[in-house]
Structure formats: structure tokens, C-alpha cells
Design a protein around this motif. Sequence first.
Motif, short mmCIF file in Angstrom:
data_model
loop_
_atom_site.label_atom_id
_atom_site.label_comp_id
_atom_site.label_asym_id
_atom_site.label_seq_id
_atom_site.Cartn_x
_atom_site.Cartn_y
_atom_site.Cartn_z
N VAL A 31 52.44 65.44 30.47
CA VAL A 31 51.76 64.28 29.89
C VAL A 31 50.47 64.05 30.68
O VAL A 31 50.49 63.51 31.79
CB VAL A 31 52.65 63.03 29.92
CG1 VAL A 31 51.93 61.87 29.21
CG2 VAL A 31 53.98 63.30 29.24
N GLY A 32 49.36 64.51 30.13
CA GLY A 32 48.07 64.45 30.82
C GLY A 32 47.36 65.78 30.64
O GLY A 32 48.00 66.82 30.52
N ARG A 33 46.02 65.72 30.64
CA ARG A 33 45.26 66.96 30.41
C ARG A 33 43.99 67.01 31.26
O ARG A 33 42.97 67.57 30.85
CB ARG A 33 44.90 67.09 28.93
CG ARG A 33 44.22 65.86 28.34
CD ARG A 33 43.83 66.06 26.90
NE ARG A 33 43.36 64.82 26.29
CZ ARG A 33 42.86 64.74 25.07
NH1 ARG A 33 42.71 65.83 24.34
NH2 ARG A 33 42.47 63.57 24.58
N SER B 186 46.65 61.02 25.51
CA SER B 186 46.41 59.70 24.92
C SER B 186 46.34 59.73 23.39
O SER B 186 46.54 58.69 22.75
CB SER B 186 45.12 59.10 25.48
OG SER B 186 44.01 59.93 25.18
N LYS B 187 46.05 60.88 22.81
CA LYS B 187 45.96 60.99 21.35
C LYS B 187 47.26 61.49 20.71
O LYS B 187 47.34 61.65 19.49
CB LYS B 187 44.81 61.93 20.96
CG LYS B 187 43.44 61.54 21.53
CD LYS B 187 42.97 60.20 21.02
CE LYS B 187 41.56 59.91 21.54
NZ LYS B 187 41.10 58.56 21.14
N THR B 188 48.27 61.75 21.52
CA THR B 188 49.52 62.28 20.99
C THR B 188 50.25 61.22 20.16
O THR B 188 50.42 60.09 20.59
CB THR B 188 50.43 62.74 22.14
OG1 THR B 188 49.79 63.79 22.86
CG2 THR B 188 51.77 63.24 21.61
N VAL B 189 50.67 61.63 18.97
CA VAL B 189 51.46 60.75 18.11
C VAL B 189 52.94 60.91 18.48
O VAL B 189 53.41 62.02 18.74
CB VAL B 189 51.23 61.12 16.63
CG1 VAL B 189 52.11 60.27 15.72
CG2 VAL B 189 49.76 60.94 16.26
N ASP C 9 59.12 60.76 21.11
CA ASP C 9 59.89 61.85 20.53
C ASP C 9 59.69 63.14 21.31
O ASP C 9 60.63 63.92 21.53
CB ASP C 9 59.49 62.07 19.07
CG ASP C 9 59.93 60.93 18.16
OD1 ASP C 9 60.82 60.15 18.58
OD2 ASP C 9 59.39 60.81 17.05
N HIS C 10 58.46 63.40 21.75
CA HIS C 10 58.19 64.62 22.52
C HIS C 10 58.91 64.58 23.87
O HIS C 10 59.57 65.54 24.26
CB HIS C 10 56.68 64.76 22.75
CG HIS C 10 55.91 65.13 21.53
ND1 HIS C 10 55.90 66.40 21.01
CD2 HIS C 10 55.12 64.38 20.71
CE1 HIS C 10 55.14 66.44 19.94
NE2 HIS C 10 54.65 65.22 19.73
#
Length: 281
Positions: free
Chosen positions: A165-167, A191-194, A198-199
Amino acid sequence: MSAQILDGNATAKAILNDLIAEVSRLSEQTGKRPVLATVIVGDDPASHTYVKMKVNRCRKVGIEPRQITLPAESSTEQVVSEVRKLSEDDSVDGILVQHPAPAQVDEKQVFEAIDPDKDVDGVTAGSLAAMAFKEQGFRSATPGGIMRLFEEYGIELAGRHTIVVGRSRILGIPMGLLLLAENATVTYCHSKTVDLKDHVSQADIVVAAAGQPGLIAGDWIKTGAVVADAGYADNAGDVEFDVAADRAAWITPVPGGVGPMTIACLLEQTVESHRRRHGLD
């Protein structure tokens, strides 16, 4: 709490103790101590505190620290010039550019001014490529520290579903590359992950690297998962620790987990650079 602790303090202490003996041995062979140069721009209190910590650790293991402090109003060209001087200075083994720099400084240009053979913080494009393809180079310090923790505690990576989580260039991106190189199945979230929940809930291994306290709720963590929390702000990590610790098999505390490993990895790679540069591989 059912989770076992991935103890960065204890692991980093062991690494630093080993480095004391190694630096002493190398210094006898080369007639020089390893040198780590740090470039810091501006007067951000947190950055200066972190650099001071690194300087103290350098001295503890016998590495010579050098600090170059530049005014907050410095331009990209001025910072690049200082970094190039260090790259050309044969007495310097490792170069660290403290992040973050002021807004007017293009960090990418500054990073690329570092000699790849001295990039002990693993921030150049060459280092990213080396991590991706398992070539000789240096790992980004925080991801490298996390990988060392996984190695120390025997965390199996091959084939496991891993969420990063982070890029960021210095944490999220290289973390995924290192995991992929060890045959983990890697998903990047940001931050743009929908449907972040769930992930995360499907992951065997969660590496939190967003720098947003409490971003990941503890009950999102899959039972038996491994959690490495590299986030740190307001004395808290990205993961809701207490709840996550009741579900995970292994978890890093904040503080005392990833942070100490970052410095240990940085110093270990500085010593490795000194060894390579004197033909002592």
C-alpha cells in the motif's frame, strides 16, 4: 494479542553489533574507515532529528559520518552540484540525500546525480533496476530493512499474495520489486485504489507504506497474515495495530519495527560499498 512480533529493534541491534567487528576488520585492511555522506536541504526538524540518529549510529559502528547542510532556498542545480562533488570524492563510500527536500528541488534529478556505486539508500534508477532483476546493486533502505526482517524470521514469500500500500520511489515501488524478485505475487495499492479493504483482506502479506495513520483498519487483515507497517506519523503506523495484532500471525510494532531496520540496512550497505570499492568482495 495473538500475533508474534517482527522485532526491528532486536534485529537491527544484532546487525549493528556485527558491523562493529566488520568495520574494524575492513579498516585494518584498507587503512580507512567507511564514509557515509548525508546531504540535507533546509531546516525541517524531523529530517534533522533523523539525520542526527543516523550520524550517531554511524559513530557507534565506526563509520565516519559527513553532513552537508544546504539552505532551504537552494535550487535543484545547487543540490545536484553538491551531490556530484560527493560522487567524485574517492574518500566517500555512500551518499544519502535526506527526504523530503523543499518543493523547489527536483528530487529525481538530485538522486540521479548519485554515483550508483555509492547509492547506499537505493534511490537511483539503476538501483531500482538492480532490485527488479536481482543484479548487484543496493536495496532501497526501508524496503531492504523489511526484507531483512522477513529473512530473519523465516517469512516465506514465494507464491504468497502480497499487497504493497503505497507507490513512492523510495518505499512502495522498490518494496514491490524486491518482493517480486523473491517470487511473491505482488499487488500495488494507493490513494486511487478502489475498494482498498477488499484488496487488503485477501493478502497473505501486507506492507503498509502510505504514511497515513490508521489508513488500514485492523479487521481488514486476513487471519494468519504477515503485516509490515512502514508508515509513521504522530507516533502511529498505517495499520490499526491492536485489532490487526489479534488477527495476524506476524506484525511489526510502530515504533520499533521497520524504522530501526532502515538505518541498519543503510549502514550495512555503506560498509558493503567500502568493501567493493577496495576490491574486497
